[in-house]
Design a protein around this motif. Structure first.
Motif, short mmCIF file in Angstrom:
data_model
loop_
_atom_site.label_atom_id
_atom_site.label_comp_id
_atom_site.label_asym_id
_atom_site.label_seq_id
_atom_site.Cartn_x
_atom_site.Cartn_y
_atom_site.Cartn_z
N MET B 1 -41.28 -34.66 76.02
CA MET B 1 -41.75 -35.79 75.68
C MET B 1 -43.20 -35.64 76.50
O MET B 1 -43.00 -35.62 77.51
CB MET B 1 -40.95 -36.58 75.08
CG MET B 1 -39.71 -36.29 74.29
SD MET B 1 -39.88 -37.21 72.33
CE MET B 1 -38.90 -35.68 71.80
N SER B 2 -43.93 -36.28 75.96
CA SER B 2 -44.93 -37.68 77.14
C SER B 2 -44.71 -37.78 78.26
O SER B 2 -43.63 -38.60 78.49
CB SER B 2 -45.28 -38.24 76.09
OG SER B 2 -46.29 -39.41 76.45
N LYS B 3 -45.26 -36.66 78.80
CA LYS B 3 -45.26 -37.42 80.31
C LYS B 3 -46.65 -37.19 80.99
O LYS B 3 -46.07 -38.12 82.38
CB LYS B 3 -44.81 -35.89 80.88
CG LYS B 3 -43.16 -35.29 81.40
CD LYS B 3 -43.55 -34.41 81.53
CE LYS B 3 -41.35 -34.08 80.90
NZ LYS B 3 -40.94 -33.45 80.70
N THR B 4 -47.26 -36.49 80.75
CA THR B 4 -48.88 -37.38 81.18
C THR B 4 -49.65 -38.49 80.59
O THR B 4 -49.94 -39.28 80.52
CB THR B 4 -49.80 -36.42 81.03
OG1 THR B 4 -50.46 -36.18 80.00
CG2 THR B 4 -49.09 -34.65 81.79
N GLY B 5 -49.03 -38.94 79.00
CA GLY B 5 -50.45 -39.27 78.40
C GLY B 5 -51.90 -39.63 77.62
O GLY B 5 -52.10 -38.54 77.89
N PHE B 6 -52.10 -40.15 77.16
CA PHE B 6 -53.31 -40.19 76.22
C PHE B 6 -54.05 -39.21 77.41
O PHE B 6 -55.01 -38.91 76.91
CB PHE B 6 -53.16 -41.13 75.12
CG PHE B 6 -54.52 -40.42 74.51
CD1 PHE B 6 -54.19 -39.47 73.57
CD2 PHE B 6 -55.41 -41.19 74.69
CE1 PHE B 6 -55.36 -39.14 72.67
CE2 PHE B 6 -56.72 -40.77 74.12
CZ PHE B 6 -56.30 -39.90 73.19
N PRO B 7 -54.09 -40.64 78.29
CA PRO B 7 -56.22 -40.19 78.36
C PRO B 7 -55.68 -39.39 79.81
O PRO B 7 -57.10 -38.48 79.83
CB PRO B 7 -55.29 -41.54 79.83
CG PRO B 7 -55.08 -42.88 79.04
CD PRO B 7 -53.62 -42.04 78.59
N ALA B 8 -54.98 -39.05 80.10
CA ALA B 8 -54.79 -37.63 81.46
C ALA B 8 -54.63 -36.28 80.42
O ALA B 8 -55.61 -35.78 80.25
CB ALA B 8 -53.53 -37.86 82.51
N ALA B 9 -54.03 -36.77 79.03
CA ALA B 9 -54.11 -35.44 78.12
C ALA B 9 -55.66 -35.47 77.54
O ALA B 9 -55.98 -33.98 76.80
CB ALA B 9 -52.81 -35.62 77.19
N ALA B 10 -56.27 -36.16 77.43
CA ALA B 10 -57.59 -35.99 76.61
C ALA B 10 -58.54 -35.90 77.54
O ALA B 10 -59.36 -34.52 76.85
CB ALA B 10 -58.20 -38.15 75.82
N ARG B 11 -58.57 -36.42 78.59
CA ARG B 11 -59.86 -35.90 79.83
C ARG B 11 -59.22 -33.90 79.78
O ARG B 11 -59.96 -33.74 79.51
CB ARG B 11 -59.38 -36.05 80.94
CG ARG B 11 -60.56 -35.85 81.92
CD ARG B 11 -60.54 -37.06 83.32
NE ARG B 11 -60.68 -38.45 82.63
CZ ARG B 11 -59.79 -39.29 82.75
NH1 ARG B 11 -59.14 -39.53 83.55
NH2 ARG B 11 -59.95 -40.72 82.41
N GLU B 12 -58.01 -33.75 79.53
CA GLU B 12 -57.79 -31.62 79.73
C GLU B 12 -58.45 -31.70 78.84
O GLU B 12 -59.38 -30.49 79.06
CB GLU B 12 -56.29 -32.26 80.12
CG GLU B 12 -56.22 -30.93 80.65
CD GLU B 12 -54.82 -30.44 80.85
OE1 GLU B 12 -54.02 -29.63 79.39
OE2 GLU B 12 -53.83 -31.44 81.74
N GLU B 13 -58.19 -31.73 77.33
CA GLU B 13 -58.59 -31.67 75.85
C GLU B 13 -60.13 -31.16 75.98
O GLU B 13 -60.75 -30.81 75.46
CB GLU B 13 -57.81 -32.72 75.27
CG GLU B 13 -56.51 -31.77 74.83
CD GLU B 13 -56.04 -30.61 74.70
OE1 GLU B 13 -56.72 -29.45 74.00
OE2 GLU B 13 -55.45 -30.52 75.20
N LEU B 14 -60.86 -32.85 76.22
CA LEU B 14 -62.39 -32.93 76.45
C LEU B 14 -63.11 -31.83 77.18
O LEU B 14 -63.69 -31.46 77.12
CB LEU B 14 -62.22 -34.22 76.44
CG LEU B 14 -62.32 -35.12 75.37
CD1 LEU B 14 -62.59 -36.73 76.49
CD2 LEU B 14 -63.15 -35.17 74.23
N ALA B 15 -62.59 -30.79 77.94
CA ALA B 15 -62.61 -29.85 79.29
C ALA B 15 -62.95 -28.99 78.23
O ALA B 15 -63.74 -27.82 78.07
CB ALA B 15 -62.36 -29.62 80.49
N TRP B 356 -53.71 -46.90 72.54
CA TRP B 356 -54.99 -46.98 73.09
C TRP B 356 -56.17 -46.17 72.84
O TRP B 356 -56.61 -46.02 73.01
CB TRP B 356 -55.13 -48.14 75.16
CG TRP B 356 -54.67 -49.01 74.95
CD1 TRP B 356 -55.42 -50.55 75.49
CD2 TRP B 356 -52.81 -49.76 75.15
NE1 TRP B 356 -54.53 -51.11 75.69
CE2 TRP B 356 -53.08 -51.24 75.80
CE3 TRP B 356 -51.94 -49.18 75.60
CZ2 TRP B 356 -52.40 -51.95 75.75
CZ3 TRP B 356 -50.87 -50.28 75.80
CH2 TRP B 356 -50.68 -51.56 75.59
N ALA B 357 -55.33 -45.18 72.20
CA ALA B 357 -55.72 -44.11 72.33
C ALA B 357 -56.41 -44.07 70.44
O ALA B 357 -56.46 -44.37 69.44
CB ALA B 357 -55.38 -43.17 71.40
#
Lengths: 219, 468
Positions: B1-15, B356-357
């Motif tokens: 399940m969610s370990k990193t959370g949305f802000p960290a995951a989003a930053r990774e995806e945006l790259a 918060w996403a």
């Protein structure tokens, strides 16, 4: 797993509390009958335009012209052996072997045929939808699914204006447990780049024949 | 399940710039198509109101609806099972498949079965689940996960898919650049499976209580194949998919296709009721799944997330989703609906960043065919996270408490304004890095309103002020 049943229902009841507020459904939309009974020229014109939008072929014919139109279509698509429902009317297609679904054809037998010729229970103008109900001229579901080419005969009197009209007309068949299939154009996908591409697993070619008729095939 | 959370995951995806291009292009295309198809329906808003009403009524009367659905399906020759959670559901489905000696099952795209990890559970039992939806097949072949409710491989473009297919199911054959050829490869690959595999598994878009009819809405015909050709059909349906009456379909079948793919109607809709002699599967199982849904139902504000008919219009219209894509939400339910559904299904403590996403712009609510007020539920869930899971001694809570004291007194407030003018700039930015990373601080004027008021020459009331 009878324990699951009682547990889930108990959880649902607990979640809703002792006296949940039960809202009325506002039905201010255009309900069945709001656009007339259908079968008129405006409804038929709209149906033909909407079907054509899905890149299906639509031909409008008088009753006497149907055999010629079917023959021409099969010739064009190189269809020589074509399935028909067990209770199909006496359709004739010159130069084409019509294979009756009686006894029921197996999926493999259907897969070897060039196409299928069926009628329909009704059609919906606004969405360009053909509806099959698993009985009579619609045929069994597998029949109109496995062959790659579907020729569908629609009587103009069976074309209703809207989705609510269609759903209302199908209520009895649904209550009787008939399998119902809505078909709007040939098989398609938008899974790659959201571009609609015709032809994945269902029939890749759909030819619709609208026959001018005064009487409906609906009961 | 969610370990990193949305802000960290989003930053990774945006790259991933390729993904951003693919998702950006796709969502803008579908937004325009949806808007055009919705605009031609004169009673669209009335249909939305009816859709919202139908779902709200179904939720409020759910116990009766589920019992009626069970009775109707049983009467028509089907068997109904109830599953409290994922493990129970997987055991029921696996048991039925194993009982028929199945080593393979064919599947129609189903979010509920993705949610419960059915394919992995079947694999552990030695049963291979073959996904037949084109996008699901793409993800299965690429060992990838879904990034969109409706078009799960939307993060991939045709070049990527062409290469993937050439290396797998097309066995080295050059498919060219035409999407038709790619689709054709899938057709050839799955045809034999449709004709031979005896057990199929589907989800359900709607389950009609009064008639016992199950409805699957699709485009490709793989759904029709799965619900028609095999001997045994197992449908996994979330309990929230129940509709009270047959006539409710007249609303839902108008709202869904136009909102989903921007079509007047999707190519195929299959409706079946139990078992029908000589037509279709001769054994039908319906598994009604809870798996957290009753927890959602218990929250009076949050329960409207269960009204969702999975059209994905909110994803396509969301400025956050259309940039970060679906994977950042770490759930089979991405986008705005996922941001309110996932935390409630899994428990807020397991997805505390998802509410918060969102920028709360409200586009999701405007396009939702059943009028789920996603922004309000997001705010409600944010408040719950703060209340239930954040410490009263956290930096944010202490800061807010201090601000409250300052804003509560005129003397403190005026002094704080003077201080702010001195302290603005690098000092504040360094003190509040989490806050200032995504927000600009406002310019503070040399003279504020209170100072101007005190400094202005005094005038008598009703004097030479401006006349209206």
């Amino acid at each position: 797993m009878s324990g699951g049943r009682e547990a889930v229902l108990a959880r649902v009841r607990a979640a809703l509390g002792p006296a949940p507020d039960i809202p009325e459904i506002p039905r201010a939309y255009r309900q069945a009958g709001a656009l007339g009974a259908g079968g008129d020229s405006v409804t038929v014109d709209l149906f033909c335009a909407r079907v054509a939008d899905y890149r299906a072929t639509v031909r409008r014919v008088r009753g006497a012209e149907l055999p010629g139109a079917l023959t021409a279509a099969c010739e064009q698509r190189e269809a020589r052996r074509v399935a028909v429902p067990a209770q199909a009317p006496p359709w004739t297609v010159e130069g084409v072997e019509l294979v009756r679904d009686e006894p029921p054809l197996s999926p493999r037998q259907l897969d070897e045929l060039d196409g299928v010729l069926s009628g329909c229970a009704l059609a919906i103008a606004e969405t360009g939808t053909i509806v099959l109900d698993g009985a009579g001229v619609s045929g069994r579901r597998a029949l109109t699914l496995v062959p790659d080419y579907h020729l569908c005969v629609v009587r103009s009197a069976d074309i209703v204006p809207s989705v609510p009209d269609g759903v209302a007309a199908l209520a009895r068949g649904a209550a009787e447990g008939r399998p119902i299939t809505f078909i709007s154009g040939p098989s398609a996908t938008v899974d790659i780049e959201l571009v609609r591409v015709e032809g994945v697993h269902g029939p890749r070619t759909l030819d619709v024949f609208v026959v001018e008729s005064r009487t409906s095939g609906r009961e | 399940m969610s370990k990193t959370g949305f802000p960290a995951a989003a930053r990774e995806e945006l790259a991933d710039t390729q993904m951003r291009r693919n998702v950006g292009k796709a969502t803008s295309t579908i937004r325009a198509r949806r808007a055009a198809r919705v605009a031609e329906v004169p009673d669209w808003e009335a249909l939305r109101d009816a859709g919202a009403g139908i779902k709200a009524r179904a939720m409020a009367t759910m116990p009766e609806q589920l019992e009626m659905l069970e009775a109707s399906v049983t009467r028509a020759g089907g068997q109904v099972h109830w599953a409290r959670d994922a493990a129970e559901c997987n055991a029921i489905v696996g048991g039925i498949a194993a009982g028929h000696g199945a080593t393979e099952v064919i599947k129609v795209k189903s979010l509920a079965t993705d949610e419960i990890g059915l394919n992995d559970a079947l694999a552990a039992q030695g049963i291979e689940a073959i996904e037949t939806d084109l996008a699901e097949l793409i993800n299965q072949l690429g060992h990838d996960t879904s990034s969109h409710i409706l078009v799960p491989a939307i993060h991939r473009n045709r070049a990527e898919i062409k290469l993937l297919f050439e290396h797998t199911i097309a066995r080295g054959e050059d498919l060219g650049w035409d999407i038709t050829a790619i689709a054709e490869a899938a057709r050839r690959h799955l045809r034999e499976k449709f004709l031979s595999v005896p057990v199929a598994i589907s989800g359900a878009n709607f389950g009609v209580a009064d008639s016992g009819t199950i409805c699957v809405v699709e485009s490709e015909g793989n759904g029709r194949m799965c619900v028609t050709l095999p001997r045994v059909l197992i449908t996994v349906m979330g309990i929230e998919k129940v509709l009270p009456e047959w006539r409710d379909l007249e609303v839902c079948l108008q709202l869904l296709p136009r909102s989903a793919t921007g079509e007047r109607m999707n190519p195929y809709t299959s409706l079946w009721t139990g078992v029908h002699a000589e037509d279709g599967p001769q054994e039908f199982h319906l598994v009604l799944l809870d798996n957290g849904r009753t927890d959602v139902l218990a929250d009076e504000v949050g329960r409207q997330a269960l009204h969702c008919i999975r059209c994905s219009a909110c994803l396509n219209s969301c400025p956050v989703y259309s940039r970060v894509g679906g994977h950042a939400y770490e759930s089979v339910y991405p986008g705005p609906i996922g941001a309110i559904l996932t935390p409630q299904l899994r428990g807020l403590e397991n997805a505390p960043t998802l509410p918060w996403a969102s920028s709360l712009c409200g586009a999701c609510y405007e396009v939702c065919p059943v009028k789920i007020d996603i922004p309000s539920v997001l705010l409600h869930l944010r408040a719950r996270v703060v209340r239930e899971y954040k410490s009263g001694r956290s930096a944010e809570a202490l800061g807010m408490e201090a601000v409250g004291r300052v804003f509560g007194s005129q003397a403190f407030y005026e002094r704080a304004q003077k201080l702010a003018r001195l302290g603005r700039g690098p000092f504040v930015t360094a003190a509040l890095p989490g806050w200032s990373a995504m927000r600009g601080l406002p310019e503070i004027p040399q003279q504020n309103f209170r100072e101007w008021w005190h400094a202005r020459p005094s005038r008598s009331v009703g004097g030479d002020g401006p006349t209206p």
